[in-house]
Design an enzyme around this catalytic site. Sequence first.
Site, PDB file in Angstrom:
ATOM      1  N   ASN A 168       0.769  -1.172  -0.196  1.00 23.39           N
ATOM      2  CA  ASN A 168      -0.042  -0.058   0.019  1.00 23.39           C
ATOM      3  C   ASN A 168       1.017   1.305  -0.142  1.00 23.39           C
ATOM      4  O   ASN A 168       0.288   2.366  -0.574  1.00 23.39           O
ATOM      5  CB  ASN A 168      -0.984  -0.065   1.397  1.00 23.39           C
ATOM      6  N   GLN A 200      -4.819  -3.874  -1.996  1.00 25.50           N
ATOM      7  CA  GLN A 200      -4.415  -2.642  -2.994  1.00 25.50           C
ATOM      8  C   GLN A 200      -4.248  -3.199  -4.630  1.00 25.50           C
ATOM      9  O   GLN A 200      -4.473  -2.261  -5.488  1.00 25.50           O
ATOM     10  CB  GLN A 200      -2.916  -2.053  -2.613  1.00 25.50           C
ATOM     11  N   SER A 220     -10.773  -5.733  -1.013  1.00 24.99           N
ATOM     12  CA  SER A 220     -11.680  -4.880  -0.373  1.00 24.99           C
ATOM     13  C   SER A 220     -12.296  -3.940  -1.475  1.00 24.99           C
ATOM     14  O   SER A 220     -11.857  -3.620  -2.346  1.00 24.99           O
ATOM     15  CB  SER A 220     -10.650  -3.803   0.531  1.00 24.99           C
ATOM     16  N   THR A 258     -25.683 -10.981   9.360  1.00 27.24           N
ATOM     17  CA  THR A 258     -26.788 -10.695   8.354  1.00 27.24           C
ATOM     18  C   THR A 258     -25.955 -10.040   6.991  1.00 27.24           C
ATOM     19  O   THR A 258     -25.197  -9.016   7.354  1.00 27.24           O
ATOM     20  CB  THR A 258     -27.621  -9.676   8.914  1.00 27.24           C
ATOM     21  N   CYS A 346      -3.755   3.902   7.988  1.00 25.65           N
ATOM     22  CA  CYS A 346      -3.959   3.527   9.395  1.00 25.65           C
ATOM     23  C   CYS A 346      -2.920   3.815  10.377  1.00 25.65           C
ATOM     24  O   CYS A 346      -3.275   3.764  11.547  1.00 25.65           O
ATOM     25  CB  CYS A 346      -3.875   2.092   9.130  1.00 25.65           C
TER      26      CYS A 346
HETATM   27  N1  PLP Z   1      -4.542  -4.459   3.403  1.00 22.01           N
HETATM   28  C1  PLP Z   1      -4.018  -3.379   2.872  1.00 22.01           C
HETATM   29  C2  PLP Z   1      -2.666  -3.594   1.894  1.00 22.01           C
HETATM   30  C3  PLP Z   1      -4.603  -1.954   2.873  1.00 22.01           C
HETATM   31  O1  PLP Z   1      -4.028  -1.136   2.181  1.00 22.01           O
HETATM   32  C4  PLP Z   1      -5.636  -1.882   3.628  1.00 22.01           C
HETATM   33  C5  PLP Z   1      -6.275  -0.686   3.543  1.00 22.01           C
HETATM   34  O2  PLP Z   1      -5.770   0.398   3.405  1.00 22.01           O
HETATM   35  C6  PLP Z   1      -6.380  -2.994   4.050  1.00 22.01           C
HETATM   36  C7  PLP Z   1      -5.519  -4.210   4.098  1.00 22.01           C
HETATM   37  C8  PLP Z   1      -7.522  -2.928   4.973  1.00 22.01           C
HETATM   38  O3  PLP Z   1      -8.760  -2.710   4.303  1.00 22.01           O
HETATM   39  P1  PLP Z   1     -10.006  -2.206   4.638  1.00 22.01           P
HETATM   40  O4  PLP Z   1      -9.846  -0.597   4.464  1.00 22.01           O
HETATM   41  O5  PLP Z   1     -10.970  -2.600   3.843  1.00 22.01           O
HETATM   42  O6  PLP Z   1     -10.245  -2.661   6.046  1.00 22.01           O
END
Ligand code: PLP
Length: 405
Positions: A168, A200, A220, A258, A346
């Site tokens: 990412n 990503q 995602s 659900t 994050c």
């Molecule tokens: N994995 C990677 C490489 C990501 O970049 C992210 C989010 O930035 C996630 C997992 C987490 O995904 P989500 O935001 O859908 O929880």
Amino acid sequence: MRTYNLDHNATTPMSAHAIQAMAEAQALYPGNASSTHSQGAEARKVLEQQRIILAIRLNCEPSELYFSSGGTEANNWAIRGPFHAMPGAALVYSGIEHKSILNTIKAVRWGRIIHPIKTLNTGLICLDDLLCAIRDINLGLWPGSTETPITDVELPKPILISVMLANNETGVIQPIPELVRSVRSEFPDNEIVIHADAVQAFGKIKVDVQELGVDAMTVSAHKLGGPKGVGALYLKKGVKIEPLLYGGHQEGDRRAGTENVAGARGFAVAAADRLSALSLYTVPVRTMRNLLEAEIANGLTDIWINGGEVDRLPNTSSMGFLGVDAEALLLLLSSAGIMVSTGSACEAHQDQPSHVLRAMGQDDKRARSTIRFSLSSDLSMEDVKHVARMVIESVDVLRGLGDLP
Ligand code: PLP
């Protein structure tokens, strides 16, 4: 003030089509997909259609795809699930994983062998280190240890491997098919589950589970124009895994709760739109990313591109500026309407340098001088040139101030 979004790896806006499809699904199919009456059956039918659309895009069976509340949940499940299903399993993972993998490993690691695979300066993981670690584990050794092998443990141990497909922060793409081939050919007697976090990558490059050869994979919706809070875990038929969430019998008894029918619809529509004409995304985005890097390199000295020598996502550029505090640069650019980040969203409010850049061998100072640009096709070439000019001006200003206290 006009704004320029170059932070699409954090999240990207939903496409108009996905918003419309989701709103329609919400209005037209209000039933609980697990109810047996007609409204429930209609919702179930729509949900299963979305599973099929996504499965076709990933090249798996619909029954191998499980919806989740996003990438984080699917990653938690991909680690905890096989771990609980394979007693004594060792866990080998890359040190540049997203925190949803790393922090899950922290939570489950007690009493198990775990090994973070070394990362090379390029951003690629060191495949030799991965293979050596498994050889050690098969000898009853903690990877890298020089002690005498333990002989009274049950060998060979089951092994869970988790390596992301694309990072990412840097966009570096790992050679997952090569990793899978090497591991499976050298260790045919180990029970091995290989998971790839493709959050990503999905929607930015071709992602085909058969070509990758993995047993589990996370995707995602909100990284490719779908809704936030929706994701999925691919689980190859036969993979041993415990549920993460217990409750009702949804998702084949494997993921209770659900079902989010409208969310699944938004995800499938966004994925289908993006992937049915992927080059309409990748070609302009790569061209603009390359232009951004070239323009900035023309105007500034002492810059570097993390992962620039290897295969990267077409939209991502992780750029370092010697002597510049990335947080200050981010704020200056933000005041000019330009949205970038210093790494993963994050970790945005943590005062730690990027674990990804640290794993790539960079010292704290270099890691703290790095900005991530992640583009989308909504920018024009003129926009990119403007952003490059603003980056050059801002870096000049910050360098002119000298070292900040
Ligand atoms: N994995 C990677 C490489 C990501 O970049 C992210 C989010 O930035 C996630 C997992 C987490 O995904 P989500 O935001 O859908 O929880």
